[in-house]
Design a protein around this motif. Sequence first.
Motif, PDB file in Angstrom:
ATOM      1  N   PHE A 142     203.208 109.177 -33.279  1.00 57.45           N
ATOM      2  CA  PHE A 142     203.256 107.716 -33.192  1.00 57.45           C
ATOM      3  C   PHE A 142     203.275 107.242 -31.748  1.00 57.45           C
ATOM      4  O   PHE A 142     202.665 106.215 -31.408  1.00 57.45           O
ATOM      5  N   GLY A 143     203.933 107.997 -30.886  1.00 58.35           N
ATOM      6  CA  GLY A 143     203.975 107.618 -29.474  1.00 58.35           C
ATOM      7  C   GLY A 143     202.609 107.619 -28.814  1.00 58.35           C
ATOM      8  O   GLY A 143     202.373 106.879 -27.860  1.00 58.35           O
ATOM      9  N   THR A 144     201.666 108.440 -29.322  1.00 60.73           N
ATOM     10  CA  THR A 144     200.307 108.408 -28.767  1.00 60.73           C
ATOM     11  C   THR A 144     199.621 107.101 -29.110  1.00 60.73           C
ATOM     12  O   THR A 144     198.791 106.605 -28.339  1.00 60.73           O
ATOM     13  N   GLU A 145     199.950 106.548 -30.294  1.00 61.91           N
ATOM     14  CA  GLU A 145     199.364 105.266 -30.668  1.00 61.91           C
ATOM     15  C   GLU A 145     199.799 104.187 -29.678  1.00 61.91           C
ATOM     16  O   GLU A 145     198.986 103.358 -29.228  1.00 61.91           O
ATOM     17  N   LEU A 146     201.091 104.199 -29.326  1.00 63.79           N
ATOM     18  CA  LEU A 146     201.594 103.212 -28.371  1.00 63.79           C
ATOM     19  C   LEU A 146     200.945 103.384 -27.005  1.00 63.79           C
ATOM     20  O   LEU A 146     200.570 102.406 -26.347  1.00 63.79           O
ATOM     21  N   ALA A 152     196.426 101.141 -21.308  1.00 63.49           N
ATOM     22  CA  ALA A 152     195.247 100.865 -20.476  1.00 63.49           C
ATOM     23  C   ALA A 152     195.016  99.376 -20.268  1.00 63.49           C
ATOM     24  O   ALA A 152     193.972  98.970 -19.746  1.00 63.49           O
ATOM     25  N   VAL A 153     195.981  98.548 -20.691  1.00 63.70           N
ATOM     26  CA  VAL A 153     195.892  97.101 -20.494  1.00 63.70           C
ATOM     27  C   VAL A 153     197.118  96.641 -19.728  1.00 63.70           C
ATOM     28  O   VAL A 153     198.156  97.307 -19.719  1.00 63.70           O
ATOM     29  N   GLU A 154     196.995  95.492 -19.098  1.00 63.09           N
ATOM     30  CA  GLU A 154     198.124  94.957 -18.334  1.00 63.09           C
ATOM     31  C   GLU A 154     199.193  94.414 -19.282  1.00 63.09           C
ATOM     32  O   GLU A 154     198.893  93.981 -20.380  1.00 63.09           O
ATOM     33  N   LEU A 166     200.190 114.065 -27.268  1.00 61.00           N
ATOM     34  CA  LEU A 166     200.519 115.238 -28.062  1.00 61.00           C
ATOM     35  C   LEU A 166     200.308 114.891 -29.533  1.00 61.00           C
ATOM     36  O   LEU A 166     200.938 113.964 -30.049  1.00 61.00           O
ATOM     37  N   SER A 167     199.420 115.593 -30.205  1.00 57.40           N
ATOM     38  CA  SER A 167     199.176 115.401 -31.640  1.00 57.40           C
ATOM     39  C   SER A 167     198.806 113.967 -31.996  1.00 57.40           C
ATOM     40  O   SER A 167     199.459 113.326 -32.826  1.00 57.40           O
ATOM     41  N   PRO A 168     197.744 113.414 -31.407  1.00 59.56           N
ATOM     42  CA  PRO A 168     197.388 112.031 -31.747  1.00 59.56           C
ATOM     43  C   PRO A 168     196.816 111.917 -33.158  1.00 59.56           C
ATOM     44  O   PRO A 168     195.836 112.598 -33.484  1.00 59.56           O
ATOM     45  N   PRO A 169     197.388 111.063 -34.019  1.00 60.05           N
ATOM     46  CA  PRO A 169     196.821 110.892 -35.354  1.00 60.05           C
ATOM     47  C   PRO A 169     195.664 109.905 -35.394  1.00 60.05           C
ATOM     48  O   PRO A 169     194.849 109.938 -36.328  1.00 60.05           O
ATOM     49  N   LEU A 170     195.599 109.009 -34.395  1.00 58.07           N
ATOM     50  CA  LEU A 170     194.579 107.950 -34.371  1.00 58.07           C
ATOM     51  C   LEU A 170     194.565 107.162 -35.679  1.00 58.07           C
ATOM     52  O   LEU A 170     193.522 106.934 -36.283  1.00 58.07           O
ATOM     53  N   HIS A 171     195.750 106.737 -36.099  1.00 58.97           N
ATOM     54  CA  HIS A 171     195.877 105.872 -37.269  1.00 58.97           C
ATOM     55  C   HIS A 171     195.876 104.411 -36.861  1.00 58.97           C
ATOM     56  O   HIS A 171     195.085 103.621 -37.363  1.00 58.97           O
ATOM     57  N   ARG A 172     196.751 104.047 -35.942  1.00 58.59           N
ATOM     58  CA  ARG A 172     196.850 102.666 -35.477  1.00 58.59           C
ATOM     59  C   ARG A 172     195.926 102.415 -34.291  1.00 58.59           C
ATOM     60  O   ARG A 172     195.379 101.333 -34.157  1.00 58.59           O
ATOM     61  N   ALA A 173     195.797 103.395 -33.432  1.00 57.88           N
ATOM     62  CA  ALA A 173     194.890 103.274 -32.294  1.00 57.88           C
ATOM     63  C   ALA A 173     193.448 103.404 -32.785  1.00 57.88           C
ATOM     64  O   ALA A 173     193.132 104.296 -33.575  1.00 57.88           O
ATOM     65  N   THR A 174     192.591 102.521 -32.333  1.00 59.79           N
ATOM     66  CA  THR A 174     191.210 102.448 -32.812  1.00 59.79           C
ATOM     67  C   THR A 174     190.229 102.738 -31.684  1.00 59.79           C
ATOM     68  O   THR A 174     190.618 102.941 -30.519  1.00 59.79           O
ATOM     69  N   VAL A 176     188.485 100.642 -30.275  1.00 58.68           N
ATOM     70  CA  VAL A 176     188.664  99.585 -29.268  1.00 58.68           C
ATOM     71  C   VAL A 176     189.608 100.058 -28.172  1.00 58.68           C
ATOM     72  O   VAL A 176     189.343  99.880 -26.969  1.00 58.68           O
ATOM     73  N   HIS A 177     190.704 100.684 -28.574  1.00 57.54           N
ATOM     74  CA  HIS A 177     191.682 101.154 -27.583  1.00 57.54           C
ATOM     75  C   HIS A 177     191.124 102.333 -26.773  1.00 57.54           C
ATOM     76  O   HIS A 177     191.380 102.439 -25.564  1.00 57.54           O
ATOM     77  N   LEU A 178     190.357 103.202 -27.430  1.00 57.72           N
ATOM     78  CA  LEU A 178     189.736 104.307 -26.699  1.00 57.72           C
ATOM     79  C   LEU A 178     188.767 103.775 -25.654  1.00 57.72           C
ATOM     80  O   LEU A 178     188.690 104.295 -24.526  1.00 57.72           O
ATOM     81  N   LYS A 179     188.033 102.735 -26.000  1.00 56.50           N
ATOM     82  CA  LYS A 179     187.091 102.151 -25.036  1.00 56.50           C
ATOM     83  C   LYS A 179     187.825 101.490 -23.875  1.00 56.50           C
ATOM     84  O   LYS A 179     187.334 101.491 -22.738  1.00 56.50           O
ATOM     85  N   GLU A 180     188.996 100.940 -24.157  1.00 53.91           N
ATOM     86  CA  GLU A 180     189.805 100.375 -23.063  1.00 53.91           C
ATOM     87  C   GLU A 180     190.240 101.476 -22.108  1.00 53.91           C
ATOM     88  O   GLU A 180     190.229 101.275 -20.874  1.00 53.91           O
TER      89      GLU A 180
END
Length: 266
Positions: A142-146, A152-154, A166-174, A176-180
């Motif tokens: 979950f911390g990877t999602e945060l 990567a934003v202000e 560590l162990s990113p599930p990429l559930h909440r992070a999309t 869009v966030h990877l592109k940021e």
Amino acid sequence: MTFDPASFVFTQPEAPVAIRASTVLPARRENIEIETEDGKVLVGELALPESGAITATLITLHPLPTHGGFMDSHVYRKASYRLPALAGVAVLRFNTRGTHSPRGTSQGTFEEGIGERYDVEAAVRFAVERGLPNRWLVGWSFGTELALMYGAVEPVASQVEGAILLSPPLHRATDVHLKEWAASGKPLTVLVPEHDDFLRPAEAAERFRLVPQARLLGVDGAKHLWVGEKYAARVLDEIVDDVTDAGAGAEGLPREWAGPFATASA
């Protein structure tokens, strides 16, 4: 009762001892409180090197609190026990809103990663105000999602060097966030267990192609929770390699210690 890091009792061994899960090496440790912009008080701990320069600062973001994640999740606990002494690295751990651990309970309630934006921003602001240098986000599950959603934003992006996942599930992070993250150009290291429950190395490599600067490492034999000293030590080695100039060394961080040490009860 709130755990007091000053309660550790240190003794000098007659010969070097193996560094085990419960081995606590010397550091300057203090219980801290972090206030968010929306008025929540988060509890945590800051572990600093006893002497010498701070080589890097880890701002740790723990696994999902509704499934047992908290600031004492074992990789982060071991980081705070070892890295100040072994690598001069400062380790900032804290409970996100509504999360409980032996340190105490942070105010608020779990907000599915939305309100936790304020928690990430507050932790980074705390590190800046304390003058802690070379700041890195370290997220686990979950911390990877945060880290991905807010790193990567202000106002966070300009205050951190990069992130380690560590162990990113990429559930909440999309995407869009990877592109940021891609647009930020900031370093991003991704450690993916071979037997992860949510995202395994091949799929992770495909998803993180959106971040050209991402360095993805599949870790043979590991699982989502990095259980086992072998895997926890590997994670700490990789972190130190990323965030310090000296790195962990060709053989990794020392696995023995000849100076004073304490033994944690859990």
